[in-house]
Design a protein around this motif. Structure first.
Motif, PDB file in Angstrom:
ATOM      1  N   GLU A  69      38.497  49.668  42.958  1.00  0.00           N
ATOM      2  CA  GLU A  69      39.230  47.926  43.075  1.00  0.00           C
ATOM      3  C   GLU A  69      38.511  46.609  42.205  1.00  0.00           C
ATOM      4  O   GLU A  69      37.273  47.430  41.631  1.00  0.00           O
ATOM      5  CB  GLU A  69      39.135  47.960  44.304  1.00  0.00           C
ATOM      6  N   VAL A  91      36.438  45.135  41.459  1.00  0.00           N
ATOM      7  CA  VAL A  91      34.552  44.911  41.220  1.00  0.00           C
ATOM      8  C   VAL A  91      34.388  46.072  40.292  1.00  0.00           C
ATOM      9  O   VAL A  91      32.984  45.605  40.113  1.00  0.00           O
ATOM     10  CB  VAL A  91      33.647  44.998  43.101  1.00  0.00           C
ATOM     11  N   TYR A 128      32.483  33.715  43.135  1.00  0.00           N
ATOM     12  CA  TYR A 128      32.763  35.167  42.590  1.00  0.00           C
ATOM     13  C   TYR A 128      31.708  34.933  40.896  1.00  0.00           C
ATOM     14  O   TYR A 128      31.277  35.530  40.547  1.00  0.00           O
ATOM     15  CB  TYR A 128      34.605  35.895  41.959  1.00  0.00           C
ATOM     16  N   THR A 176      38.227  32.783  43.894  1.00  0.00           N
ATOM     17  CA  THR A 176      39.572  32.400  45.456  1.00  0.00           C
ATOM     18  C   THR A 176      38.686  32.043  46.728  1.00  0.00           C
ATOM     19  O   THR A 176      39.070  31.210  47.363  1.00  0.00           O
ATOM     20  CB  THR A 176      40.079  33.975  45.345  1.00  0.00           C
ATOM     21  N   ASP A 233      37.418  37.212  34.649  1.00  0.00           N
ATOM     22  CA  ASP A 233      37.626  37.254  36.239  1.00  0.00           C
ATOM     23  C   ASP A 233      39.091  37.078  36.276  1.00  0.00           C
ATOM     24  O   ASP A 233      38.709  35.427  36.562  1.00  0.00           O
ATOM     25  CB  ASP A 233      36.808  37.272  36.964  1.00  0.00           C
ATOM     26  N   SER A 256      42.661  37.282  41.367  1.00  0.00           N
ATOM     27  CA  SER A 256      43.730  36.975  42.092  1.00  0.00           C
ATOM     28  C   SER A 256      44.810  36.004  41.405  1.00  0.00           C
ATOM     29  O   SER A 256      44.826  34.580  41.983  1.00  0.00           O
ATOM     30  CB  SER A 256      42.520  36.273  43.371  1.00  0.00           C
ATOM     31  N   LYS A 282      46.378  41.668  44.361  1.00  0.00           N
ATOM     32  CA  LYS A 282      46.178  40.055  44.383  1.00  0.00           C
ATOM     33  C   LYS A 282      47.875  39.745  44.711  1.00  0.00           C
ATOM     34  O   LYS A 282      48.496  40.275  45.605  1.00  0.00           O
ATOM     35  CB  LYS A 282      45.629  38.917  43.966  1.00  0.00           C
TER      36      LYS A 282
END
Ligand SMILES: *Cc1c(COP(=O)(O)O)cnc(C)c1O
Length: 392
Positions: free
Chosen positions: A67, A69, A94, A145, A170, A173, A196
């Motif tokens: 995932e 990360v 984040y 997020t 990043d 989301s 997401k």
């Protein structure tokens, strides 16, 4: 009626992971092909092609098999060297967190941090770059997020590109729920995932990588190879004629394939529009109930998450537990700094449908009333319907 807290919820309205589209769930049940079966190798190449179409990038994207990360950590490990000066932009948990990964690979780090209900000001980035010509890598989170707020990454990206620094984004989301693509923000490494706004389960990272980022990683002798953290190992894995460095997550690739088909068939613009409409209806209802958004300015509130400030005197954990127990609806808490201060209602993938605004407002308002806080649900529903009907 009481829904058991350990039983499946009726509706999951979190800010990820979210429930997957039924067609994606069916794809997960496909035959698990051997990864070196030519049929799978061709399939993998085709999925990468669909990713490239969805991400609107001229470079071939990469899948990492964990995932997102994994992708963020791999980006820090592969791109950042001890010779780099990193500017980390933190408007939430984040963004802040990426700085800790970056610090493992370079001691030279600068940061712009704003309160976690605000967004990064591009002018401040421009000033920081001007004052510190050595900055060679900039990192930013698009939708932080746990705050439900959006940073202006396309503007920031243009400023960073002018300076010549590499940009790590990043967009986990936000991608798939609003207009954002690696090349819109001139990202060198753009990290997103299926779990997401694409409505698939958490298990993969989708990476956009620029030409010059590939070169910088190849020039970095410390960039991971023969490692789960390696991006370089996967450079040629897209090709049916090349070997995989290790076994890809076959079933998850099948799920991503269908998630991409759904996204492209519905039309990205239509998908973004239903995310935006669901968010707008939810927000209208929240305000009509006399509650406050977490975002300092509604203009920076994400179309994929509505973060609601917890009213004075209300225990946020108890509020969410009441939402779950009475109505079978699951919402997200804050994280780190924002934990206990807000509740998040996600509008992602299959839950980015306006009718879920009505469900969210009803459950949230009902739970507040149960805890003794005034929340006129009727007004909220009227306000949300007005937004939905205006778009009809
Ligand atoms: C969900 C998400 C990730 C992935 O991380 P998890 O915390 O493991 O879900 C990374 N960045 C952002 C902004 C996310 O929303």
């Amino acid at each position: 009626m009481r829904y058991a807290l350990d039983a499946d919820p009726v509706i999951t309205l979190t800010s990820g992971p979210v429930n997957a589209y039924p067609d994606v769930l069916r794809a997960l049940a496909r035959t698990v092909l051997y990864d070196y079966d030519p049929a799978f190798q061709l399939h993998y190449e085709q999925v990468i092609g669909k990713m490239q179409t969805a991400m609107r990038t001229s470079n071939r994207p990469v899948i990492l098999h964990g995932e997102p990360v994994l992708g963020l950590e791999a980006a820090a490990a592969s791109l950042i060297t001890a010779d780099d000066t990193v500017l980390n932009l933190a408007s939430g948990v984040y963004g802040k967190g990426f700085g800790y990964w970056a610090a493992r690979y370079s001691p030279n780090q600068l940061e712009i941090e704003v309160p976690y209900n605000q967004a990064i000001d591009p002018q401040q980035v421009a000033d920081m770059l001007k004052a510190n010509p050595a900055i060679s890598v900039v990192a930013v989170c698009h939708h932080d997020t746990p705050s439900g707020t959006i940073n202006p990454i396309d503007e920031i990206g243009a400023i960073v590109a002018d300076h010549g620094a590499y940009l790590i984004v990043d967009a986990v989301s936000s991608f798939g729920g609003m207009k954002t693509h690696p090349e819109d923000c001139k990202a060198d490494i753009y990290v997103t995932g299926p779990n997401k706004c694409l409505g698939a389960p958490p298990a993969l990272t989708m990476l956009g990588v620029s030409e010059r980022a590939w070169q910088k990683m190849k020039d970095n002798p410390a960039a991971p190879r023969a490692s789960m953290l390696s991006i370089l190992d996967w450079e040629n894995a897209w090709s049916r004629d090349e070997a995989f460095p290790f076994t890809p997550s076959v079933a998850e690739v099948n799920g991503l394939d269908v998630a991409l088909d759904l996204y492209l068939a519905e039309g990205p613009e239509a998908v973004w529009a239903r995310h935006a409409l669901t968010a707008a209806a939810t927000r209208a209802g929240i305000l009509a109930m006399g509650l406050d958004l977490w975002a300092a300015d509604a203009a920076i509130a994400s179309p994929t998450t509505t973060a609601v400030r917890t009213p004075e005197g209300i225990d946020e954990a108890k509020l969410r537990a009441t939402v779950r127990e009475r109505y079978g609806v699951v919402m997200s808490s804050g994280r780190g700094e924002t934990l206990g201060k807000l509740t998040r209602i996600g509008h992602m993938g299959p839950t980015a449908q306006p009718i879920y605004a009505i469900a969210a407002l009803t459950a949230f308002g009902g739970a507040l009333q149960a805890l003794g806080h005034p929340a006129p649900v009727g007004k909220a529903i009227d306000a949300a319907l007005a937004v939905i009907d205006a778009a009809a």
